[in-house]
Design a protein around this motif. Structure first.
Motif, PDB file in Angstrom:
ATOM      1  N   UNK A  48      16.095  16.503   0.482  1.00 45.81           N
ATOM      2  CA  UNK A  48      16.685  16.527  -0.843  1.00 45.81           C
ATOM      3  C   UNK A  48      16.286  15.361  -1.723  1.00 45.81           C
ATOM      4  N   UNK A  49      15.219  14.642  -1.371  1.00 44.10           N
ATOM      5  CA  UNK A  49      14.779  13.538  -2.221  1.00 44.10           C
ATOM      6  C   UNK A  49      13.288  13.302  -2.037  1.00 44.10           C
ATOM      7  N   UNK A  50      12.746  12.496  -2.907  1.00 43.84           N
ATOM      8  CA  UNK A  50      11.314  12.212  -2.876  1.00 43.84           C
ATOM      9  C   UNK A  50      11.009  11.128  -1.833  1.00 43.84           C
ATOM     10  N   UNK A  51       9.925  11.314  -1.093  1.00 40.09           N
ATOM     11  CA  UNK A  51       9.509  10.319  -0.099  1.00 40.09           C
ATOM     12  C   UNK A  51       8.054   9.952  -0.340  1.00 40.09           C
ATOM     13  N   UNK A  52       7.708   8.769   0.132  1.00 41.50           N
ATOM     14  CA  UNK A  52       6.323   8.281   0.047  1.00 41.50           C
ATOM     15  C   UNK A  52       5.736   8.273   1.457  1.00 41.50           C
ATOM     16  N   UNK A  81       9.151  16.553 -12.281  1.00 40.64           N
ATOM     17  CA  UNK A  81       8.251  15.501 -11.807  1.00 40.64           C
ATOM     18  C   UNK A  81       7.991  15.650 -10.303  1.00 40.64           C
ATOM     19  N   UNK A  82       9.038  15.951  -9.545  1.00 42.46           N
ATOM     20  CA  UNK A  82       8.875  16.128  -8.100  1.00 42.46           C
ATOM     21  C   UNK A  82       7.990  17.322  -7.798  1.00 42.46           C
ATOM     22  N   UNK A  83       8.169  18.437  -8.544  1.00 44.03           N
ATOM     23  CA  UNK A  83       7.336  19.617  -8.316  1.00 44.03           C
ATOM     24  C   UNK A  83       5.878  19.313  -8.619  1.00 44.03           C
ATOM     25  N   UNK A  84       5.628  18.489  -9.638  1.00 39.58           N
ATOM     26  CA  UNK A  84       4.237  18.178 -10.010  1.00 39.58           C
ATOM     27  C   UNK A  84       3.584  17.223  -9.022  1.00 39.58           C
ATOM     28  N   UNK A  85       4.373  16.330  -8.460  1.00 45.85           N
ATOM     29  CA  UNK A  85       3.781  15.269  -7.629  1.00 45.85           C
ATOM     30  C   UNK A  85       3.694  15.626  -6.151  1.00 45.85           C
ATOM     31  N   UNK A  86       4.640  16.421  -5.625  1.00 45.00           N
ATOM     32  CA  UNK A  86       4.723  16.649  -4.175  1.00 45.00           C
ATOM     33  C   UNK A  86       3.566  17.497  -3.667  1.00 45.00           C
ATOM     34  N   UNK A  87       3.105  17.137  -2.454  1.00 46.21           N
ATOM     35  CA  UNK A  87       2.066  17.920  -1.796  1.00 46.21           C
ATOM     36  C   UNK A  87       2.601  19.265  -1.340  1.00 46.21           C
ATOM     37  N   UNK A  88       3.893  19.329  -0.989  1.00 46.72           N
ATOM     38  CA  UNK A  88       4.485  20.571  -0.506  1.00 46.72           C
ATOM     39  C   UNK A  88       5.424  21.143  -1.569  1.00 46.72           C
ATOM     40  N   UNK A  89       5.804  22.392  -1.377  1.00 44.30           N
ATOM     41  CA  UNK A  89       6.680  23.066  -2.355  1.00 44.30           C
ATOM     42  C   UNK A  89       8.130  22.651  -2.137  1.00 44.30           C
ATOM     43  N   UNK A  95       0.810  -1.218   0.000  1.00 51.53           N
ATOM     44  CA  UNK A  95       0.000   0.000   0.000  1.00 51.53           C
ATOM     45  C   UNK A  95       0.836   1.257   0.000  1.00 51.53           C
ATOM     46  N   UNK A  96       2.137   1.140   0.322  1.00 46.53           N
ATOM     47  CA  UNK A  96       2.985   2.345   0.352  1.00 46.53           C
ATOM     48  C   UNK A  96       3.109   2.981  -1.022  1.00 46.53           C
ATOM     49  N   UNK A  97       2.847   2.218  -2.073  1.00 48.64           N
ATOM     50  CA  UNK A  97       2.941   2.754  -3.427  1.00 48.64           C
ATOM     51  C   UNK A  97       1.906   3.862  -3.675  1.00 48.64           C
ATOM     52  N   UNK A  98       0.791   3.842  -2.915  1.00 49.40           N
ATOM     53  CA  UNK A  98      -0.255   4.847  -3.083  1.00 49.40           C
ATOM     54  C   UNK A  98      -0.127   6.000  -2.092  1.00 49.40           C
ATOM     55  N   UNK A  99       0.937   6.029  -1.288  1.00 55.14           N
ATOM     56  CA  UNK A  99       1.126   7.101  -0.312  1.00 55.14           C
ATOM     57  C   UNK A  99       1.418   8.417  -1.027  1.00 55.14           C
ATOM     58  N   UNK A 100       1.039   9.562  -0.408  1.00 51.78           N
ATOM     59  CA  UNK A 100       1.306  10.866  -1.036  1.00 51.78           C
ATOM     60  C   UNK A 100       2.802  11.160  -1.076  1.00 51.78           C
ATOM     61  N   UNK A 101       3.215  11.912  -2.101  1.00 49.03           N
ATOM     62  CA  UNK A 101       4.624  12.260  -2.286  1.00 49.03           C
ATOM     63  C   UNK A 101       4.964  13.517  -1.483  1.00 49.03           C
ATOM     64  N   UNK A 102       6.191  13.517  -0.913  1.00 43.75           N
ATOM     65  CA  UNK A 102       6.730  14.695  -0.215  1.00 43.75           C
ATOM     66  C   UNK A 102       8.210  14.832  -0.590  1.00 43.75           C
ATOM     67  N   UNK A 103       8.695  16.060  -0.487  1.00 39.96           N
ATOM     68  CA  UNK A 103      10.125  16.313  -0.735  1.00 39.96           C
ATOM     69  C   UNK A 103      10.777  16.602   0.608  1.00 39.96           C
ATOM     70  N   UNK A 104      11.612  15.658   1.043  1.00 38.34           N
ATOM     71  CA  UNK A 104      12.251  15.777   2.358  1.00 38.34           C
ATOM     72  C   UNK A 104      13.704  15.349   2.231  1.00 38.34           C
ATOM     73  N   UNK A 145      -0.922  28.267  -2.014  1.00 34.34           N
ATOM     74  CA  UNK A 145      -0.974  27.340  -3.155  1.00 34.34           C
ATOM     75  C   UNK A 145      -1.018  25.886  -2.713  1.00 34.34           C
ATOM     76  N   UNK A 146      -0.306  25.574  -1.645  1.00 37.87           N
ATOM     77  CA  UNK A 146      -0.320  24.195  -1.161  1.00 37.87           C
ATOM     78  C   UNK A 146      -1.730  23.767  -0.790  1.00 37.87           C
ATOM     79  N   UNK A 147      -2.428  24.646  -0.104  1.00 36.25           N
ATOM     80  CA  UNK A 147      -3.798  24.341   0.299  1.00 36.25           C
ATOM     81  C   UNK A 147      -4.714  24.209  -0.915  1.00 36.25           C
ATOM     82  N   UNK A 148      -4.555  25.134  -1.869  1.00 38.82           N
ATOM     83  CA  UNK A 148      -5.396  25.092  -3.064  1.00 38.82           C
ATOM     84  C   UNK A 148      -5.027  23.897  -3.954  1.00 38.82           C
ATOM     85  N   UNK A 149      -3.715  23.579  -4.045  1.00 37.28           N
ATOM     86  CA  UNK A 149      -3.281  22.440  -4.849  1.00 37.28           C
ATOM     87  C   UNK A 149      -3.916  21.150  -4.326  1.00 37.28           C
ATOM     88  N   UNK A 150      -3.978  21.005  -2.996  1.00 33.28           N
ATOM     89  CA  UNK A 150      -4.601  19.797  -2.423  1.00 33.28           C
ATOM     90  C   UNK A 150      -6.064  19.704  -2.816  1.00 33.28           C
TER      91      UNK A 150
END
Length: 918
Positions: free
Chosen positions: A34-38, A91-99, A23-32, A181-186
């Motif tokens: 210096x890399x992408x996290x699930x 890709x990271x900018x498009x997918x991440x919930x945060x900036x 199920x971790x594959x469907x977790x939201x993306x974050x940038x932490x 924007x983060x709030x509106x993007x969500x």
């Protein structure tokens, strides 16, 4: 078949377990870091291998895993992204919930056409996530020079993907609204349409004048996106209260504006920021915040005027927020904005101010209030006892069917009476309503009488649970005659009648015409419920009720109060019935003479009369034949008395008539004798109950105490109070040792009286009895401490026995700085009383004046009391006071009822009370 079902169950369980592990594959993306996290974690090589294995096992179980396998391949690729990845970092900018710390879109835009090949390759790569395609498409147009890079490129790209003609310029309004924007993007990723965004931003642009206030922007920043539009509308509505209406000037004496209405908005949002709640406030704004009328003085100008308006506005906002709080309370209870709005517009919020187990109960309450407008808060009190509407209908459904078959006024009275009787009853009692519902029609003759009010129906409603139909109709007929009914009186008559209908009517006739105060009547009612424990008492009380109904209720009230001592304390009542098995020898002749005399059931007259020696009068009746013979012998020698001699001989000759005369007179004498002895025995038993209580305080001295109402009240008071209880016991011990002035000789009182004398006050006159008769009223200051303890009982105040402040009577009886004034009428009845005291400045102050006199007689009473107090103060050398504090002296606690100014007493109404049983 069973094996197959078990096998299928194991397969389904295994599938759920395996899917949970990937199920971790469907977790939201974050940038932490210096890399992408699930979901905040970075999958390592072990997790990737384990995920691949689980996908293989799912395929083995026949599950489709193509989508998950594709996400796994994307994850392996995305794990390689770093801050130095270049164009791929889009890709990271498009997918991440945060900036991201730095915007990849700006870096790519600077490259221009040089970045086009990489962008086109990413857009064509099958591993590129679908969510990244809108941003890639936007960046291609930017690098081609067809579009400028907008603010918030990821958000703009998503909106353009939904609707190519989206007005991108509107996104510039976001800083005004402080909608990040983060709030509106969500919200957009959650499915919010571009049309909704455009509509909202148009509203923001149109109301840009509102955002001059930083406080307002801060309030709206915390509002959920779904509530922003209605919050803006509410902010605009409140702003209209802040500005002057057209045609009014700021310089006039009446300034209809309330600056700072964003404070009102902040308070509203603290309670609830849901769109439903805010929309409710918008609709009801004219009721909750009507245009204020803030009056300021004409002489105020400039800063002083503005400050005055600000203070007025703040008070106005606080006052109006009370109404908002009241509305929110109802809204939070019922979770129905429409219902809360109806209640507010009808000015009936109080009807829904109760806590129910489910919202449907509030809608039921409102429907019943609309159907029966005369209902009061009893309906709310009853509804909050139920867990559901179904449970309420199970109890009240049949009763409501009967009620709705009547006319509206009649049905409303019946329902109101039922609710009043059910508000304090247990669940078991309410469950009996379906059985009682058919009997409601028995009350129709009562309701149809002119002048019948709700309390009349309430009283009779309480009798449905125990009175037979015929008895209830008879009670209503009696009510028609005397226009008075108390459920307690009906209950007493029912218990005393013991199934005899004629006796019930007779007892009720006696009770209904006599006025009783609520307190003794309730005490008598409590003891009535215990009558079955004492079989000999009901006939005794019936007989006493026949001769002295008021005394009978008084005795029952005394026993009802004595129930506080416990049922074991009522043991003397079990010894009231005399033995009928054997009679004293001297009464045997009476028993032979009256073999067939019918005794009152339960009251064997002969047995009662035989409890004492044979009275001379009855013995003389038995010797009547012998006396007549001796008289005949004497008369035979007196010729001048021949007529008398003939009459005596005639009586002797008619033995049957002579025997009947003897039997009738003996029967009457025995009956009278038994009635006197029964009354005396009942009085003695009641006194013995109280005397046993005093034994625990006085020991053997209690045997010599004469049991008066004052003594009985003091005995019970030792159980009723906790404060001042030890002081009361010490007072009683001294009092019955003959020392009635014991309290005055205690050190705190002695110090007070000595200081009083040192200041020129006549302390002896202050504590002495002082009585006067004025205009048919006798006023006197009580010196008997036990009679002072009765001061609340006469007028049913909080100082009554059982009252919350009964302890204060002990302070009034023992403290030297307090006196009690009693007022009696020409018949010696206490008709008024007032507490007097000396405050800390030694001024004479008075408290509430209580009276049972009619309204026409009260002015005469107040004049007599105030004039009496003035003369008494002059005699003592005291000044009259109208304020101050009165300290306790010997008592540990005392209740201050509030000082009444003497001038106010002359013109203010007297506290009234129904008279108690004297």
């Amino acid at each position: 078949m069973a094996f197959k079902r078990r096998e299928q169950k194991r397969v389904h369980l295994g599938v759920r377990v395996l899917r949970a592990q990937v199920a971790w594959l469907d977790a939201p993306y974050h940038w932490e870091g210096g890399r992408l996290t699930w979901g905040g974690s970075v999958p390592d090589a072990g997790l990737l291998w384990k995920t691949q294995k689980r996908l293989h096992e799912l395929r083995q179980l026949g599950q489709s895993t193509e989508a998950l396998q594709h996400k796994l391949e994307q994850a392996k690729w995305l794990l390689t992204l770093t801050e130095a990845s270049g164009v791929v970092l889009l890709l990271a900018e498009a997918l991440c919930e945060d900036a991201l710390p730095c915007s990849p879109s700006q870096l790519v835009a600077k490259q221009g056409q040089a970045a086009l090949p990489e962008l086109q390759r990413l857009a064509a790569d099958p591993l590129t996530p679908e969510d990244a395609q809108p941003l890639l498409g936007l960046m291609i147009t930017v690098c081609q020079g067809a579009r400028k890079l907008p603010s918030h490129p990821d958000l703009t790209a998503r909106l353009l993907a939904q609707q190519p003609g989206f007005p991108v310029a509107f996104l510039g309004e976001l800083p005004i609204l402080m909608l990040t924007p983060t709030k509106l993007r969500a919200e957009v990723r959650g499915g919010l349409s571009a049309d909704a965004i455009a509509c909202l931003l148009e509203q923001v642009s149109a109301r840009s004048y509102l955002f001059r206030s930083t406080a307002l922007s801060t309030c709206l920043m915390r509002v959920p996106f779904a509530s922003v539009a209605v919050a803006l509308e509410l902010a605009e509505t409140l702003h209209q209260r802040e500005v002057l209406p057209t045609g009014e000037e700021d310089s006039g004496p009446l300034v209809r504006r309330a600056p700072g209405m964003h404070d009102a908005l902040a308070l509203v949002l603290e309670r609830d920021d849901s769109a439903v709640w805010l929309a409710l406030l918008v609709r009801c704004a004219a009721l909750l915040w009507p245009h204020p009328e803030l009056t300021v003085k004409n002489r105020l100008w400039g800063k002083n005027r503005e400050d005055a308006i600000q203070r007025k506005a703040q008070l106005w906002r606080q006052e109006r927020h009370v109404a908002v709080e009241s509305l929110y309370q109802i809204f939070s209870y019922c979770q129905d904005a429409e219902l809360a709005e109806k209640a507010l517009r009808a000015d009936k919020l109080w009807r829904l101010r109760f806590v129910a187990a489910e919202p449907e109960l509030y809608r039921l309450a409102w429907a019943l209030y609309e159907e029966f407008p005369g209902l009061d808060s009893d309906l709310s009190d009853v509804l909050q006892k139920y867990r559901s509407v179904a449970e309420f209908r199970a109890d009240f459904g049949e009763a409501l069917r009967v009620i709705r078959a009547q006319s509206a006024p009649v049905g409303g009275l019946l329902l109101a009476a039922i609710l009043w009787n059910c508000q304090s009853e247990t669940r078991e009692v309410r469950r009996q309503l379906p059985q009682l519902a058919p009997r409601l029609t028995l009350l129709l003759p009562l309701i149809e009488l002119p002048g019948t009010q709700l309390w009349h129906v309430r009283e009779f409603m309480g009798t449905l649970g125990y009175l037979p139909d015929s008895w209830l109709l008879l009670a209503i007929e009696l009510y028609k005659k005397v226009e008075c009914c108390d459920a307690e009186k009906v209950q007493l008559a029912f218990r005393l009648a013991e199934g005899d209908e004629s006796r019930f009517v007779h007892l009720l006739e006696k009770l209904l015409v006599i006025g009783f105060d609520w307190v003794p009547l309730q005490a008598a009612y409590r003891f009535g419920a215990q009558l079955p424990r004492f079989p000999a008492l009901a006939p005794l009380f019936c007989e006493l009720m026949e001769q002295q109904p008021r005394r009978a209720v008084e005795r029952m009230a005394q026993l009802g109060e004595a129930l506080r001592l416990g049922l074991e304390a009522l043991e003397p009542l079990q010894k009231l019935a005399p033995s009928v098995e054997s009679l004293p020898e001297e009464w045997e002749s009476i028993a032979r003479l009256l073999p067939d005399v019918p005794d009152v059931p339960g009251l064997p007259d002969l047995a009662w009369a035989a409890t004492e020696p044979l009275p001379p009068g009855i013995a003389k009746l038995l010797a009547l034949p012998e006396r007549l013979r001796r008289e005949a012998e004497y008369l035979s020698a007196r010729p001048e008395l021949a007529v008398r001699h003939s009459a005596v001989l005639a009586r002797l000759a008619d033995e049957a008539a002579l025997l009947r005369t003897i039997i009738e007179e003996v029967k009457e004498a025995v009956t009278q004798r038994a009635r006197l002895l029964r009354g005396a025995a009942l009085t003695s038993a009641v006194e013995e109950v109280y005397r046993n209580r005093l034994r625990g305080i006085l020991g053997s001295r209690a045997l010599l105490v004469r049991m008066t109402p004052n003594v009985m009240n003091a005995a019970l008071l030792t159980l009723d109070i906790t404060e001042n209880r030890r002081l009361l016991i010490r007072l009683l011990r001294a009092y019955f040792d003959g020392d009635r002035d014991w309290a005055l000789r205690q050190r705190p009182n002695l110090i007070f009286l000595e200081a009083l004398t040192a200041r020129g006050v006549d302390a002896l006159a202050w504590r002495a009895p002082h009585g006067e008769s004025v205009s048919g009223l006798h006023l006197h200051l009580e010196t008997d401490p036990l009679h002072v303890l009765q001061m609340g009982n006469y007028f049913d105040t909080c100082l009554s026995f059982g009252g919350i402040n009964a302890f204060s009577t002990v302070a009034n009886a023992c403290d030297a700085n307090k006196r009690v004034l009693y007022v009696r009428d020409t018949k010696g009845r206490i008709v008024a009383r007032q507490l007097l005291a000396l405050n800390s400045e030694d001024q004479l102050v008075g408290f509430n004046l209580y009276s049972t006199l009619s309204a026409e007689e009260r002015p005469k009473l107040t004049r007599a009391v105030v004039d009496y107090i003035q003369r008494f103060a002059t005699r003592c050398g005291l000044e009259l006071g109208s304020e101050g504090t009165v300290p306790p002296l010997l008592a540990t606690d005392w209740y201050d009822d509030g000082i009444t100014a003497w001038d106010d007493l002359r013109v203010s109404p007297v506290q009234t009370s129904a008279p108690r049983v004297p």
